[in-house]
Design a protein around this motif. Structure first.
Motif, PDB file in Angstrom:
ATOM      1  N   MET A  53       1.476  -3.847   6.042  1.00 20.47           N
ATOM      2  CA  MET A  53       1.730  -2.506   5.526  1.00 20.47           C
ATOM      3  C   MET A  53       2.663  -1.730   6.451  1.00 20.47           C
ATOM      4  O   MET A  53       3.592  -1.060   5.997  1.00 20.47           O
ATOM      5  CB  MET A  53       0.412  -1.747   5.347  1.00 20.47           C
ATOM      6  N   GLU A  54       2.392  -1.819   7.745  1.00 18.00           N
ATOM      7  CA  GLU A  54       3.221  -1.097   8.714  1.00 18.00           C
ATOM      8  C   GLU A  54       4.647  -1.608   8.716  1.00 18.00           C
ATOM      9  O   GLU A  54       5.595  -0.840   8.856  1.00 18.00           O
ATOM     10  CB  GLU A  54       2.599  -1.217  10.106  1.00 18.00           C
ATOM     11  N   MET A  55       4.821  -2.921   8.528  1.00 18.86           N
ATOM     12  CA  MET A  55       6.159  -3.504   8.512  1.00 18.86           C
ATOM     13  C   MET A  55       6.936  -3.103   7.256  1.00 18.86           C
ATOM     14  O   MET A  55       8.173  -3.078   7.262  1.00 18.86           O
ATOM     15  CB  MET A  55       6.064  -5.036   8.584  1.00 18.86           C
ATOM     16  N   ASN A  56       6.214  -2.785   6.195  1.00 21.19           N
ATOM     17  CA  ASN A  56       6.864  -2.456   4.925  1.00 21.19           C
ATOM     18  C   ASN A  56       6.747  -0.977   4.563  1.00 21.19           C
ATOM     19  O   ASN A  56       6.938  -0.610   3.404  1.00 21.19           O
ATOM     20  CB  ASN A  56       6.251  -3.299   3.795  1.00 21.19           C
ATOM     21  N   LEU A  63       5.255  -2.092  -0.304  1.00 24.15           N
ATOM     22  CA  LEU A  63       4.041  -1.429   0.176  1.00 24.15           C
ATOM     23  C   LEU A  63       3.037  -1.234  -0.948  1.00 24.15           C
ATOM     24  O   LEU A  63       1.840  -1.482  -0.785  1.00 24.15           O
ATOM     25  CB  LEU A  63       4.398  -0.081   0.804  1.00 24.15           C
ATOM     26  N   LEU A  64       3.525  -0.826  -2.116  1.00 27.01           N
ATOM     27  CA  LEU A  64       2.626  -0.628  -3.253  1.00 27.01           C
ATOM     28  C   LEU A  64       1.996  -1.941  -3.693  1.00 27.01           C
ATOM     29  O   LEU A  64       0.829  -1.979  -4.084  1.00 27.01           O
ATOM     30  CB  LEU A  64       3.396   0.008  -4.417  1.00 27.01           C
ATOM     31  N   THR A  65       2.762  -3.008  -3.623  1.00 27.37           N
ATOM     32  CA  THR A  65       2.231  -4.332  -3.971  1.00 27.37           C
ATOM     33  C   THR A  65       1.127  -4.738  -3.009  1.00 27.37           C
ATOM     34  O   THR A  65       0.070  -5.243  -3.415  1.00 27.37           O
ATOM     35  CB  THR A  65       3.350  -5.393  -3.953  1.00 27.37           C
ATOM     36  N   ILE A  66       1.361  -4.503  -1.717  1.00 29.56           N
ATOM     37  CA  ILE A  66       0.359  -4.847  -0.701  1.00 29.56           C
ATOM     38  C   ILE A  66      -0.908  -4.017  -0.892  1.00 29.56           C
ATOM     39  O   ILE A  66      -2.025  -4.534  -0.803  1.00 29.56           O
ATOM     40  CB  ILE A  66       0.930  -4.631   0.716  1.00 29.56           C
ATOM     41  N   ILE A  67      -0.739  -2.729  -1.163  1.00 30.01           N
ATOM     42  CA  ILE A  67      -1.894  -1.847  -1.388  1.00 30.01           C
ATOM     43  C   ILE A  67      -2.699  -2.328  -2.590  1.00 30.01           C
ATOM     44  O   ILE A  67      -3.927  -2.436  -2.536  1.00 30.01           O
ATOM     45  CB  ILE A  67      -1.434  -0.386  -1.609  1.00 30.01           C
ATOM     46  N   SER A  68      -2.002  -2.643  -3.671  1.00 28.65           N
ATOM     47  CA  SER A  68      -2.668  -3.117  -4.882  1.00 28.65           C
ATOM     48  C   SER A  68      -3.420  -4.418  -4.624  1.00 28.65           C
ATOM     49  O   SER A  68      -4.589  -4.564  -5.025  1.00 28.65           O
ATOM     50  CB  SER A  68      -1.624  -3.330  -5.990  1.00 28.65           C
ATOM     51  N   ASP A  69      -2.781  -5.350  -3.941  1.00 30.55           N
ATOM     52  CA  ASP A  69      -3.414  -6.638  -3.633  1.00 30.55           C
ATOM     53  C   ASP A  69      -4.633  -6.450  -2.731  1.00 30.55           C
ATOM     54  O   ASP A  69      -5.665  -7.118  -2.901  1.00 30.55           O
ATOM     55  CB  ASP A  69      -2.414  -7.573  -2.941  1.00 30.55           C
TER      56      ASP A  69
END
Length: 209
Positions: A53-56, A63-69
């Motif tokens: 998350m921090e890298m993106n 970031l939204l994809t990571i949050i959703s996953d």
């Protein structure tokens, strides 16, 4: 209280990410991590996720994809460990925070966006699905308070009208079948005011320390 706030901060994190509020995103990320740890969810919300998350943080879509996953993994982890009532709390609080943000934005504008009003009105439909979800997880009665809150929101939606016309099927000149239909939505300034007040009061009870 931690589960409710994890849902709230998750919605806030998504909101901040959508509008490229990088500093706020990092703050909400830190809060969600602490809450997840205290709920015993470190396996689903580990340092690797935080690092990604921090890298993106400057890449909104990633970031939204990571949050959703991440929230999907949290949900799966809780269900696998017979803590699906906690998952229901997170989901419900996140939905309520989303509605809170929408109503607050609508009320802060001199001229309310018709699109935003439509989105707020459409949540009357998703509210029914959310109620069904919470009921299915409420085996021990631990979610009764959330069902009471959702009932209050449902009552605030009572005068909001959503009428869907029957689908029409036609064939265009190129031979492609087209399926159409029209949805008529009616939501007044009074409806918005009632929703705003109800959701704000419920949300305040969730985030209080």
């Amino acid at each position: 209280q931690r589960a409710l706030n994890l849902g709230v901060y998750g919605a806030d994190l998504s909101y901040a990410s959508i509008f490229n509020q990088n500093q706020e995103s990092i703050l909400y990320l830190s809060c969600t991590k602490k809450l997840a740890d205290k709920l015993g969810l470190s396996k689903a919300f580990n340092d690797e996720v935080i690092e990604r998350m921090e890298m993106n943080v400057d890449n909104r879509d990633s970031l939204l994809t990571i949050i959703s996953d991440t929230y999907y993994n949290l949900d799966s982890y809780l269900k696998e460990n017979d803590r699906d009532h906690i998952s229901a709390m997170i989901i419900a609080a996140g939905w309520i925070e989303g509605l809170y943000l929408g109503t607050q934005i609508a009320n802060s504008s001199e001229e309310v966006s018709p699109k935003l009003m439509k989105r707020i009105a459409e949540q009357k439909i998703s509210l029914k699905n959310l109620e069904a979800l919470v009921i299915s997880y409420n085996r021990s009665g631990s979610l009764d308070f959330i069902l009471d809150d959702l009932k209050k929101i449902s009552e605030a939606y009572s005068d909001v009208s959503i009428n869907e016309s029957k689908n029409t099927v036609s064939e265009a000149e190129d031979g492609v079948t087209q399926i159409g239909g029209k949805t008529e939505i009616e939501i007044s300034a009074q409806d918005l005011e009632r929703l705003t007040k109800t959701v704000s009061e419920i949300r305040q009870g969730y985030v209080k320390v």
